[in-house]
Design an enzyme around this catalytic site. Structure first.
Site, PDB file in Angstrom:
ATOM      1  N   CYS A  17       0.863  -1.191   0.000  1.00  0.00           N
ATOM      2  CA  CYS A  17       0.000   0.000   0.000  1.00  0.00           C
ATOM      3  C   CYS A  17       0.896   1.237   0.000  1.00  0.00           C
ATOM      4  CB  CYS A  17      -0.984  -0.020   1.169  1.00  0.00           C
ATOM      5  SG  CYS A  17      -0.252   0.005   2.812  1.00  0.00           S
ATOM      6  N   ASN A  20       2.205   1.506   4.383  1.00  0.00           N
ATOM      7  CA  ASN A  20       2.511   0.220   5.052  1.00  0.00           C
ATOM      8  C   ASN A  20       2.214   0.262   6.557  1.00  0.00           C
ATOM      9  OD1 ASN A  20       5.388  -1.977   5.562  1.00  0.00           O
ATOM     10  ND2 ASN A  20       3.301  -2.531   5.110  1.00  0.00           N
ATOM     11  N   CYS A  22      -1.539   0.855   7.427  1.00  0.00           N
ATOM     12  CA  CYS A  22      -2.982   0.577   7.560  1.00  0.00           C
ATOM     13  C   CYS A  22      -3.399  -0.678   6.794  1.00  0.00           C
ATOM     14  CB  CYS A  22      -3.804   1.765   7.073  1.00  0.00           C
ATOM     15  SG  CYS A  22      -3.553   3.266   8.048  1.00  0.00           S
ATOM     16  N   ASP A 132      -8.265   3.972   1.183  1.00  0.00           N
ATOM     17  CA  ASP A 132      -7.291   4.277   2.234  1.00  0.00           C
ATOM     18  C   ASP A 132      -8.049   4.779   3.464  1.00  0.00           C
ATOM     19  OD1 ASP A 132      -5.256   5.136   3.820  1.00  0.00           O
ATOM     20  OD2 ASP A 132      -4.137   6.077   2.195  1.00  0.00           O
TER      21      ASP A 132
HETATM   22  P1  4NP Z   1      -1.836   2.865   4.105  1.00  0.00           P
HETATM   23  O1  4NP Z   1      -2.446   4.236   4.669  1.00  0.00           O
HETATM   24  O2  4NP Z   1      -1.273   3.154   2.739  1.00  0.00           O
HETATM   25  O3  4NP Z   1      -3.012   1.953   4.039  1.00  0.00           O
HETATM   26  O4  4NP Z   1      -0.781   2.422   5.106  1.00  0.00           O
HETATM   27  C1  4NP Z   1      -1.674   5.403   4.784  1.00  0.00           C
HETATM   28  C2  4NP Z   1      -0.915   5.612   5.899  1.00  0.00           C
HETATM   29  C3  4NP Z   1      -0.170   6.779   6.034  1.00  0.00           C
HETATM   30  C4  4NP Z   1      -0.196   7.726   5.032  1.00  0.00           C
HETATM   31  C5  4NP Z   1      -0.947   7.501   3.887  1.00  0.00           C
HETATM   32  C6  4NP Z   1      -1.683   6.341   3.772  1.00  0.00           C
HETATM   33  N1  4NP Z   1       0.535   8.930   5.162  1.00  0.00           N
HETATM   34  O5  4NP Z   1       0.452   9.777   4.260  1.00  0.00           O
HETATM   35  O6  4NP Z   1       1.280   9.097   6.145  1.00  0.00           O
END
Ligand code: 4NP
Length: 160
Positions: A17, A20, A22, A132
Site C-alpha cells: 500500500c 505500510n 494501515c 485508504d
Molecule cells: P496505508 O495508509 O497506505 O493503508 O498504510 C496510509 C498511511 C499513512 C499515510 C498515507 C496512507 N501517510 O500519508 O502518512
C-alpha cells in the site's frame, strides 16, 4: 539422496500500500492467519511494504491493530519501503491495494505478470480498490477488514 521431488520453494507474496501501516499490514496479518488455519503457512513467504517510506520502522496503525485483534489476529509487522532491487525478484506476487500502488510498482519495473490488485481475488468485489482508511474513522477499518478477509481467502484459493 533424499527425495526432493515434492519439495519446492515457498511462494512469495508481498502486499503493498502507500504507507505500510494501515491496509497492507492488515492484509499480511489476515493472510498469515488464514494460511495457518488451513495448515499451509509453510508454503508461503509473506511480507508487506509501502511505496512511501514515511513510516518506516513503525508498527501498524493502532486502528488496524485493533480491528485485527477483534478477530483474533496479531499484526507484528513493522513498516518498510518497497525495495525494487530486492522485492521484484524476491517475491512471486506483488499485491497492491489500489490502482496508484499498482502504477507505482509498475513504474519501478515490476512485471505485469507478478502484479494483481487484491480486490481481483474477492468473489464479489464491491469496488476494485481498497480505500485508504488513514484519514477516516474506525468504521473505515472495519470495512477494509471485511474486504481483505474475502480477498485473502480468494488469493489463498487461487494459489493452491
Ligand atoms: P496505508 O495508509 O497506505 O493503508 O498504510 C496510509 C498511511 C499513512 C499515510 C498515507 C496512507 N501517510 O500519508 O502518512
Amino acid at each position: 539422496m533424499p527425495d526432493q521431488t515434492n519439495r519446492s520453494e515457498p511462494t512469495g507474496v508481498l502486499f503493498v500500500c502507500l504507507g505500510n501501516i494501515c491496509r497492507s499490514p492488515l492484509a499480511e496479518g489476515i493472510f498469515i492467519h488464514l494460511a495457518r488455519e488451513r495448515g499451509v503457512l509453510g508454503r508461503f513467504s509473506i511480507d508487506s511494504c509501502g511505496t512511501g517510506g514515511w513510516h518506516a520502522g513503525e508498527p501498524a496503525d493502532p486502528r488496524s491493530i485493533a480491528v485485527a485483534a477483534k478477530h483474533g489476529i496479531e499484526l507484528p509487522s513493522r513498516a518498510r519501503k518497497f525495495d525494487p532491487a530486492a522485492d521484484i525478484d524476491g517475491f512471486d506476487w506483488l499485491i497492491p491495494m489500489d490502482r496508484q500502488n499498482h502504477r507505482d510498482l509498475r513504474d519501478h519495473g515490476v512485471p505485469e505478470r507478478k502484479l494483481k490488485l487484491i480486490l481481483d481475488f474477492h468473489p464479489q468485489p464491491p469496488t476494485r480498490e481498497v480505500p485508504d482508511p488513514y484519514y477516516g474513522g474506525p468504521d473505515g477499518f472495519d470495512k477494509v477488514y471485511q474486504m481483505l478477509v474475502r480477498s485473502c481467502e480468494g488469493l489463498l484459493d487461487s494459489l493452491r
